[in-house]
Design a protein around this motif. Structure first.
Motif, PDB file in Angstrom:
ATOM      1  N   ALA A   1       0.832  -1.207   0.000  1.00 39.65           N
ATOM      2  CA  ALA A   1       0.000   0.000   0.000  1.00 39.65           C
ATOM      3  C   ALA A   1       0.867   1.257   0.000  1.00 39.65           C
ATOM      4  N   ILE A   2       1.983   1.228   0.735  1.00 39.31           N
ATOM      5  CA  ILE A   2       2.895   2.375   0.748  1.00 39.31           C
ATOM      6  C   ILE A   2       3.470   2.587  -0.645  1.00 39.31           C
ATOM      7  N   GLU A   3       3.954   1.526  -1.262  1.00 41.51           N
ATOM      8  CA  GLU A   3       4.544   1.650  -2.597  1.00 41.51           C
ATOM      9  C   GLU A   3       3.528   2.113  -3.631  1.00 41.51           C
TER      10      GLU A   3
ATOM     11  N   PHE B   1      -2.548   5.194   0.655  1.00 43.19           N
ATOM     12  CA  PHE B   1      -2.378   5.492   2.073  1.00 43.19           C
ATOM     13  C   PHE B   1      -3.644   5.222   2.890  1.00 43.19           C
ATOM     14  N   SER B   2      -4.795   5.214   2.240  1.00 43.66           N
ATOM     15  CA  SER B   2      -6.026   4.917   2.970  1.00 43.66           C
ATOM     16  C   SER B   2      -6.066   3.457   3.432  1.00 43.66           C
ATOM     17  N   GLN B   3      -5.220   2.609   2.871  1.00 46.36           N
ATOM     18  CA  GLN B   3      -5.154   1.204   3.266  1.00 46.36           C
ATOM     19  C   GLN B   3      -4.305   0.988   4.523  1.00 46.36           C
ATOM     20  N   LEU B   4      -3.578   2.028   4.949  1.00 47.82           N
ATOM     21  CA  LEU B   4      -2.751   1.925   6.152  1.00 47.82           C
ATOM     22  C   LEU B   4      -3.641   2.014   7.386  1.00 47.82           C
ATOM     23  N   PRO B   5      -3.161   1.517   8.533  1.00 48.53           N
ATOM     24  CA  PRO B   5      -4.008   1.463   9.727  1.00 48.53           C
ATOM     25  C   PRO B   5      -4.395   2.822  10.294  1.00 48.53           C
ATOM     26  N   GLY B   6      -3.687   3.876   9.968  1.00 52.91           N
ATOM     27  CA  GLY B   6      -4.037   5.209  10.433  1.00 52.91           C
ATOM     28  C   GLY B   6      -3.215   5.669  11.620  1.00 52.91           C
ATOM     29  N   GLY B   7      -3.330   6.957  11.901  1.00 54.75           N
ATOM     30  CA  GLY B   7      -2.660   7.560  13.054  1.00 54.75           C
ATOM     31  C   GLY B   7      -1.165   7.349  13.078  1.00 54.75           C
ATOM     32  N   ILE B   8      -0.662   7.129  14.269  1.00 52.76           N
ATOM     33  CA  ILE B   8       0.777   6.987  14.477  1.00 52.76           C
ATOM     34  C   ILE B   8       1.329   5.723  13.818  1.00 52.76           C
TER      35      ILE B   8
ATOM     36  N   SER C   1       0.534   4.597  10.810  1.00 50.30           N
ATOM     37  CA  SER C   1       0.856   4.925   9.419  1.00 50.30           C
ATOM     38  C   SER C   1       2.197   5.633   9.318  1.00 50.30           C
ATOM     39  N   THR C   2       2.396   6.647  10.135  1.00 49.76           N
ATOM     40  CA  THR C   2       3.661   7.381  10.050  1.00 49.76           C
ATOM     41  C   THR C   2       4.832   6.511  10.492  1.00 49.76           C
ATOM     42  N   SER C   3       4.605   5.633  11.452  1.00 53.59           N
ATOM     43  CA  SER C   3       5.662   4.720  11.880  1.00 53.59           C
ATOM     44  C   SER C   3       6.019   3.769  10.744  1.00 53.59           C
ATOM     45  N   TYR C   4       5.012   3.213  10.073  1.00 53.82           N
ATOM     46  CA  TYR C   4       5.263   2.303   8.952  1.00 53.82           C
ATOM     47  C   TYR C   4       6.002   3.023   7.826  1.00 53.82           C
ATOM     48  N   LEU C   5       5.592   4.258   7.553  1.00 53.30           N
ATOM     49  CA  LEU C   5       6.260   5.025   6.498  1.00 53.30           C
ATOM     50  C   LEU C   5       7.730   5.273   6.842  1.00 53.30           C
ATOM     51  N   ARG C   6       7.992   5.645   8.089  1.00 57.83           N
ATOM     52  CA  ARG C   6       9.386   5.888   8.505  1.00 57.83           C
ATOM     53  C   ARG C   6      10.224   4.613   8.431  1.00 57.83           C
ATOM     54  N   GLN C   7       9.659   3.504   8.892  1.00 59.79           N
ATOM     55  CA  GLN C   7      10.397   2.239   8.848  1.00 59.79           C
ATOM     56  C   GLN C   7      10.656   1.801   7.411  1.00 59.79           C
ATOM     57  N   TYR C   8       9.669   1.965   6.561  1.00 55.08           N
ATOM     58  CA  TYR C   8       9.835   1.612   5.148  1.00 55.08           C
ATOM     59  C   TYR C   8      10.929   2.467   4.519  1.00 55.08           C
ATOM     60  N   ALA C   9      10.850   3.786   4.737  1.00 54.69           N
ATOM     61  CA  ALA C   9      11.844   4.700   4.161  1.00 54.69           C
ATOM     62  C   ALA C   9      13.254   4.346   4.639  1.00 54.69           C
ATOM     63  N   ALA C  10      13.401   4.072   5.920  1.00 59.33           N
ATOM     64  CA  ALA C  10      14.717   3.715   6.466  1.00 59.33           C
ATOM     65  C   ALA C  10      15.218   2.412   5.844  1.00 59.33           C
TER      66      ALA C  10
ATOM     67  N   GLU D   1      13.201   9.820   5.197  1.00 59.84           N
ATOM     68  CA  GLU D   1      11.991   9.617   6.002  1.00 59.84           C
ATOM     69  C   GLU D   1      11.110  10.859   6.034  1.00 59.84           C
ATOM     70  N   ASP D   2      11.711  12.005   6.281  1.00 56.37           N
ATOM     71  CA  ASP D   2      10.930  13.242   6.382  1.00 56.37           C
ATOM     72  C   ASP D   2      10.268  13.595   5.057  1.00 56.37           C
ATOM     73  N   ALA D   3      10.952  13.326   3.950  1.00 51.05           N
ATOM     74  CA  ALA D   3      10.367  13.595   2.632  1.00 51.05           C
ATOM     75  C   ALA D   3       9.165  12.690   2.385  1.00 51.05           C
ATOM     76  N   LEU D   4       9.252  11.435   2.792  1.00 49.02           N
ATOM     77  CA  LEU D   4       8.134  10.516   2.607  1.00 49.02           C
ATOM     78  C   LEU D   4       6.951  10.910   3.490  1.00 49.02           C
ATOM     79  N   ILE D   5       7.218  11.306   4.721  1.00 52.69           N
ATOM     80  CA  ILE D   5       6.144  11.752   5.618  1.00 52.69           C
ATOM     81  C   ILE D   5       5.483  13.011   5.056  1.00 52.69           C
ATOM     82  N   ALA D   6       6.282  13.947   4.568  1.00 55.35           N
ATOM     83  CA  ALA D   6       5.731  15.176   3.987  1.00 55.35           C
ATOM     84  C   ALA D   6       4.855  14.847   2.776  1.00 55.35           C
ATOM     85  N   HIS D   7       5.303  13.900   1.962  1.00 46.18           N
ATOM     86  CA  HIS D   7       4.522  13.483   0.797  1.00 46.18           C
ATOM     87  C   HIS D   7       3.199  12.852   1.249  1.00 46.18           C
ATOM     88  N   TYR D   8       3.265  12.008   2.250  1.00 48.67           N
ATOM     89  CA  TYR D   8       2.075  11.358   2.814  1.00 48.67           C
ATOM     90  C   TYR D   8       1.072  12.410   3.301  1.00 48.67           C
ATOM     91  N   ILE D   9       1.547  13.383   4.044  1.00 51.25           N
ATOM     92  CA  ILE D   9       0.670  14.435   4.575  1.00 51.25           C
ATOM     93  C   ILE D   9       0.055  15.231   3.437  1.00 51.25           C
TER      94      ILE D   9
END
Length: 122
Positions: free
Chosen positions: A49-51, A55-62, A64-73, A79-87
């Motif tokens: 879903a991230i790839e 993003f609506s398929q992610l569990p939501g809240g913290i 989602s952002t945790s999964y995005l950060r872990q994926y990016a790492a 990580e910050d660029a991916l979170i900014a894109h997500y937002i």
């Protein structure tokens, strides 16, 4: 400079937000989704879903952002660029600054009572 954005979104109100090609970035890094699943313990369904920027398929809240950060790492992505894109993709109005709120008469009275200087009305 290597660009991570390759296209535009199909949504008409989000045309200004380019899509990322995270799958290609991950593959160029030589990392499989299975490796990320093993390392992060995030379900392959969420990683896909991230790839796909679903993003609506992610569990939501913290989560989602945790999964995005872990994926990016895991793939060596910013990580910050991916979170900014997500937002930006999930809340396009967050990117539009709100105009300053006008001070009401009650607020001026409160400021006078507290002894603070109220800004001049516009």
């Amino acid at each position: 400079m290597d660009s991570h954005a390759t296209g535009t979104s199909a949504s008409p109100h989000r045309e200004c937000v380019p899509e990322l090609d995270l799958s290609r970035f991950r593959k160029r890094s030589g990392i499989s989704l299975e490796e990320i699943v093993e390392r992060t313990k995030i379900s392959s369904r969420f990683l896909q879903a991230i790839e796909d920027e679903q993003f609506s398929q992610l569990p939501g809240g913290i989560f989602s952002t945790s999964y995005l950060r872990q994926y990016a790492a895991a793939i060596g992505y910013d990580e910050d660029a991916l979170i900014a894109h997500y937002i930006q993709k999930t809340n396009p109005s967050a990117a539009i600054p709100k105009p300053p709120q006008q001070e009401t008469g009650g607020r001026r009275l409160l400021n006078r009572w507290l002894g603070t200087a109220a800004p001049a009305p516009r």
